[in-house]
Design a protein around this motif. Structure first.
Motif, short mmCIF file in Angstrom:
data_model
loop_
_atom_site.label_atom_id
_atom_site.label_comp_id
_atom_site.label_asym_id
_atom_site.label_seq_id
_atom_site.Cartn_x
_atom_site.Cartn_y
_atom_site.Cartn_z
N UNK A 114 3.65 11.87 3.05
CA UNK A 114 3.28 13.08 2.30
C UNK A 114 2.90 12.77 0.87
N UNK A 115 3.52 11.78 0.27
CA UNK A 115 3.12 11.34 -1.07
C UNK A 115 3.04 9.83 -1.07
N UNK A 116 2.02 9.30 -1.73
CA UNK A 116 1.83 7.86 -1.83
C UNK A 116 1.25 7.54 -3.21
N UNK A 117 2.06 6.98 -4.11
CA UNK A 117 1.58 6.66 -5.45
C UNK A 117 0.43 5.64 -5.46
N UNK A 118 0.30 4.84 -4.42
CA UNK A 118 -0.77 3.84 -4.35
C UNK A 118 -2.11 4.44 -3.94
N UNK A 119 -2.10 5.63 -3.39
CA UNK A 119 -3.33 6.26 -2.90
C UNK A 119 -4.01 7.02 -4.04
N UNK A 130 0.80 -1.21 0.00
CA UNK A 130 0.00 0.00 0.00
C UNK A 130 0.84 1.27 0.00
N UNK A 131 2.15 1.18 0.26
CA UNK A 131 2.98 2.38 0.38
C UNK A 131 4.22 2.37 -0.51
N UNK A 132 4.25 1.51 -1.52
CA UNK A 132 5.39 1.48 -2.45
C UNK A 132 5.63 2.86 -3.03
N UNK A 133 6.85 3.32 -2.99
CA UNK A 133 7.21 4.61 -3.59
C UNK A 133 6.79 5.82 -2.78
N UNK A 134 6.31 5.63 -1.56
CA UNK A 134 5.82 6.73 -0.74
C UNK A 134 6.99 7.53 -0.15
#
Length: 160
Positions: free
Chosen positions: A141-146, A121-125
């Protein structure tokens, strides 16, 4: 008597919520990956799948480690739980143990630990430490999966 009445009134609500969250997690590839037996260690994530720590996050973790004054190293643990305004919420904790299914990300001697299910759920966050008038906290602050979330950045939703 009042306690018993309250339990009977909220039980159906909690049961429904747990079932809905279980269905949501069951449809996730993270749960399938974590439940499949594997003898090999977790693969190293690529650079865009790594979880990034900001300078503020690293600085605050070093401050916390220095103030603890303990012999064992404390790491920042990031987890994802069902709940919050948007369906999932971030949970931060200080931890001194690494489980076999954890992924460890390190920057400048500070370690961030994420379990395999939460990692999906937080890959690349990006994890930051933010000081505001209303709170000071670690935040994603940033999450590509969201695909959405609440304004306080403590919860998020994923694409179904």
């Amino acid at each position: 008597m009042l306690r018993s009445s309250l339990i009977h009134r909220i039980t159906p609500f909690l049961t429904t919520r747990i079932r809905r969250n279980h269905r949501m997690l069951s449809s996730s590839s993270a749960l399938r990956e974590a439940s499949s037996p594997s003898t090999s260690p977790s693969p190293s994530p690529s650079l865009d799948e790594a979880i990034h720590l900001t300078d503020n996050c690293v600085r605050r973790m070093k401050e916390l480690q220095a103030s603890e004054g303990l012999a064992e190293e404390k790491m920042l643990r990031l987890g994802v739980e069902t709940g919050g305004c948007s369906g999932f919420q971030y949970v931060f904790d200080l931890d001194s143990t690494i489980s076999p299914d954890d992924r460890v990300f390190e920057r400048a001697g500070v370690k961030l630990v994420v379990d395999n299910i939460s990692y999906d759920f937080v890959k690349g966050a990006t994890v930051d430490y933010v000081e505001e008038l209303i709170r000071s906290a670690f935040l994603v602050t940033t999450n590509p999966s969201a695909v959405g979330g609440c304004s306080c950045k403590s919860s998020f939703m994923v694409q179904q």
